[in-house]
Design a protein around this motif. Structure first.
Motif, PDB file in Angstrom:
ATOM      1  N   ARG A   1      11.446   6.708 -10.594  1.00 51.80           N
ATOM      2  CA  ARG A   1      10.726   7.140  -9.412  1.00 51.80           C
ATOM      3  C   ARG A   1      10.732   6.000  -8.389  1.00 51.80           C
ATOM      4  N   ILE A   2      10.581   6.356  -7.137  1.00 53.53           N
ATOM      5  CA  ILE A   2      10.496   5.366  -6.066  1.00 53.53           C
ATOM      6  C   ILE A   2       9.032   5.247  -5.678  1.00 53.53           C
ATOM      7  N   VAL A   3       8.498   4.048  -5.788  1.00 51.04           N
ATOM      8  CA  VAL A   3       7.077   3.795  -5.534  1.00 51.04           C
ATOM      9  C   VAL A   3       6.972   2.734  -4.448  1.00 51.04           C
ATOM     10  N   ALA A   4       6.188   3.025  -3.415  1.00 47.82           N
ATOM     11  CA  ALA A   4       6.041   2.113  -2.280  1.00 47.82           C
ATOM     12  C   ALA A   4       4.656   1.488  -2.287  1.00 47.82           C
ATOM     13  N   PHE A   5       4.596   0.232  -1.838  1.00 51.87           N
ATOM     14  CA  PHE A   5       3.349  -0.515  -1.719  1.00 51.87           C
ATOM     15  C   PHE A   5       3.178  -0.947  -0.272  1.00 51.87           C
TER      16      PHE A   5
ATOM     17  N   PHE B   1      -2.838  -1.074  -0.408  1.00 54.50           N
ATOM     18  CA  PHE B   1      -3.672  -2.176  -0.870  1.00 54.50           C
ATOM     19  C   PHE B   1      -4.649  -2.611   0.220  1.00 54.50           C
ATOM     20  N   SER B   2      -5.779  -3.116  -0.228  1.00 53.35           N
ATOM     21  CA  SER B   2      -6.761  -3.731   0.656  1.00 53.35           C
ATOM     22  C   SER B   2      -6.363  -5.174   0.924  1.00 53.35           C
ATOM     23  N   PRO B   3      -7.045  -5.860   1.879  1.00 53.54           N
ATOM     24  CA  PRO B   3      -6.881  -7.313   1.973  1.00 53.54           C
ATOM     25  C   PRO B   3      -7.272  -7.973   0.649  1.00 53.54           C
ATOM     26  N   ARG B   4      -6.778  -9.186   0.426  1.00 54.86           N
ATOM     27  CA  ARG B   4      -7.045  -9.850  -0.850  1.00 54.86           C
ATOM     28  C   ARG B   4      -8.519 -10.224  -1.002  1.00 54.86           C
ATOM     29  N   PRO B   5      -8.992 -10.228  -2.237  1.00 61.55           N
ATOM     30  CA  PRO B   5      -8.262  -9.845  -3.446  1.00 61.55           C
ATOM     31  C   PRO B   5      -7.928  -8.361  -3.423  1.00 61.55           C
ATOM     32  N   ALA B   6      -6.649  -8.067  -3.583  1.00 59.81           N
ATOM     33  CA  ALA B   6      -6.142  -6.725  -3.340  1.00 59.81           C
ATOM     34  C   ALA B   6      -6.623  -5.745  -4.396  1.00 59.81           C
ATOM     35  N   VAL B   7      -7.121  -4.626  -3.922  1.00 64.65           N
ATOM     36  CA  VAL B   7      -7.422  -3.474  -4.772  1.00 64.65           C
ATOM     37  C   VAL B   7      -6.723  -2.267  -4.148  1.00 64.65           C
TER      38      VAL B   7
ATOM     39  N   LYS C   1      -6.717   0.924  -2.354  1.00 68.14           N
ATOM     40  CA  LYS C   1      -7.655   1.671  -1.517  1.00 68.14           C
ATOM     41  C   LYS C   1      -7.123   3.041  -1.133  1.00 68.14           C
ATOM     42  N   GLY C   2      -5.858   3.323  -1.481  1.00 71.45           N
ATOM     43  CA  GLY C   2      -5.276   4.624  -1.200  1.00 71.45           C
ATOM     44  C   GLY C   2      -4.107   4.897  -2.118  1.00 71.45           C
ATOM     45  N   TYR C   3      -3.973   6.155  -2.521  1.00 73.96           N
ATOM     46  CA  TYR C   3      -2.850   6.560  -3.377  1.00 73.96           C
ATOM     47  C   TYR C   3      -2.391   7.937  -2.920  1.00 73.96           C
ATOM     48  N   HIS C   4      -1.068   8.095  -2.745  1.00 74.71           N
ATOM     49  CA  HIS C   4      -0.532   9.348  -2.227  1.00 74.71           C
ATOM     50  C   HIS C   4       0.737   9.724  -2.989  1.00 74.71           C
ATOM     51  N   GLN C   5       0.831  10.974  -3.373  1.00 71.29           N
ATOM     52  CA  GLN C   5       2.055  11.524  -3.939  1.00 71.29           C
ATOM     53  C   GLN C   5       2.752  12.356  -2.862  1.00 71.29           C
TER      54      GLN C   5
ATOM     55  N   GLN D   1       1.498  13.801   9.548  1.00 67.54           N
ATOM     56  CA  GLN D   1       0.077  13.917   9.231  1.00 67.54           C
ATOM     57  C   GLN D   1      -0.329  12.892   8.173  1.00 67.54           C
ATOM     58  N   LEU D   2       0.516  12.719   7.155  1.00 66.46           N
ATOM     59  CA  LEU D   2       0.213  11.745   6.112  1.00 66.46           C
ATOM     60  C   LEU D   2       0.336  10.323   6.637  1.00 66.46           C
ATOM     61  N   GLU D   3       1.265  10.114   7.560  1.00 63.90           N
ATOM     62  CA  GLU D   3       1.407   8.789   8.174  1.00 63.90           C
ATOM     63  C   GLU D   3       0.123   8.390   8.904  1.00 63.90           C
ATOM     64  N   GLN D   4      -0.489   9.321   9.599  1.00 66.47           N
ATOM     65  CA  GLN D   4      -1.755   9.037  10.274  1.00 66.47           C
ATOM     66  C   GLN D   4      -2.837   8.652   9.274  1.00 66.47           C
ATOM     67  N   GLN D   5      -2.889   9.350   8.146  1.00 67.59           N
ATOM     68  CA  GLN D   5      -3.892   9.051   7.133  1.00 67.59           C
ATOM     69  C   GLN D   5      -3.688   7.662   6.537  1.00 67.59           C
ATOM     70  N   ILE D   6      -2.419   7.343   6.227  1.00 61.84           N
ATOM     71  CA  ILE D   6      -2.124   6.040   5.644  1.00 61.84           C
ATOM     72  C   ILE D   6      -2.389   4.918   6.639  1.00 61.84           C
ATOM     73  N   THR D   7      -2.026   5.138   7.901  1.00 62.19           N
ATOM     74  CA  THR D   7      -2.289   4.140   8.937  1.00 62.19           C
ATOM     75  C   THR D   7      -3.782   3.879   9.066  1.00 62.19           C
ATOM     76  N   ALA D   8      -4.591   4.926   8.978  1.00 62.43           N
ATOM     77  CA  ALA D   8      -6.043   4.764   9.036  1.00 62.43           C
ATOM     78  C   ALA D   8      -6.554   3.931   7.859  1.00 62.43           C
ATOM     79  N   GLU D   9      -5.974   4.144   6.684  1.00 57.36           N
ATOM     80  CA  GLU D   9      -6.367   3.358   5.511  1.00 57.36           C
ATOM     81  C   GLU D   9      -6.001   1.893   5.694  1.00 57.36           C
ATOM     82  N   LEU D  10      -4.855   1.643   6.313  1.00 63.78           N
ATOM     83  CA  LEU D  10      -4.398   0.272   6.487  1.00 63.78           C
ATOM     84  C   LEU D  10      -5.275  -0.513   7.460  1.00 63.78           C
TER      85      LEU D  10
END
Length: 233
Positions: free
Chosen positions: A25-29, A192-198, A200-204, A221-230
């Motif tokens: 699988r391809i997994v992005a961080f 990931f959150s700022p360090r110490p990294a946890v 904060k979001g997971y998307h399939q 639509q998902l890009e907007q959600q991820i950008t908001a998390e970042l």
């Protein structure tokens, strides 16, 4: 990864990070600069050691690593850079064919006999991508692989990478600052959150890759959600 902790002196990067990646699988961080994404790759690859926790599932599995910078050997030609890492991994009779195939896939074949110092930054990165893909690994680590490429070439190589991966799937971990790159390539995305990294979001991502375009509405639509998390602290 189970309960991974890592510090540099008083700087705590990870504290109890756990996640699991399924094979092929391809997994992005994604995460803010300095949150530990590159450190995570260094731990997975064994270039650095974690302070606590366990990393399992990699035993006996060859990996290739595409760094942020090309790390080419300037005294070898483009083709020789690939040959250098493929020695004793590919039968000699297949070596030239394999090298030329991946150079062609990365649209850099006309420069096979050129020395890296004569190439542009984007061309050097394409050679590095060809080298990482040519290596017969089960795990491929890609750290910001498209950052030095212009938009048209980036999209062309993302499309080509998806085709290469579909023909011969392997596990791919991708670090990127660009949510769109992650959405075009990944099965799963961790934010990931700022360090110490946890986490904060997971998307399939369920949309088939062949239907993913930069302007596809579900991805926007998902890009907007991820950008908001970042950007949300």
């Amino acid at each position: 990864l189970e309960g991974i902790a890592k510090s540099y002196g008083d700087l705590l990067v990870f504290s109890g990070l756990s996640l699991e990646v399924k094979a092929n699988r391809i997994v992005a961080f994604l995460g803010p600069s300095g949150c530990g994404k590159t450190t995570l790759f260094a731990l997975i690859s064994g270039l650095k050691t974690h302070d606590q926790g366990r990393i399992t599932g990699l035993e006996g599995k060859p990996l290739s690593y595409l760094f942020q910078e090309p790390r080419l050997l300037d005294w070898l030609t483009v083709a020789e850079n690939l040959s250098f890492v493929l020695q004793n991994k590919i039968p000699p009779v297949q070596l030239t064919e394999r090298i030329d195939y991946y150079l062609a896939q990365m649209e850099i074949l006309p420069y096979r006999d050129t020395y890296p110092r004569k190439l542009s930054g984007g061309q050097r990165q394409r050679v590095a991508m060809a080298r990482a893909l040519a290596y017969p690994s089960r795990l491929l680590l890609m750290d910001e692989p498209f950052k030095s490429l212009d938009l048209s070439l980036k999209w062309a190589l993302i499309t080509r990478f998806r085709q290469i991966w579909a023909a011969a799937p392997r596990t791919v971990l991708l670090v990127t600052h660009d949510p769109k790159e992650a959405l075009l390539l990944a099965d799963e995305i961790y934010v990931f959150s700022p360090r110490p990294a946890v986490i904060k979001g997971y998307h399939q991502i369920t949309l088939p890759r062949e239907q993913r375009e930069p302007d596809a509405l579900p991805l926007l639509q998902l890009e907007q959600q991820i950008t908001a998390e970042l950007i949300r602290e």
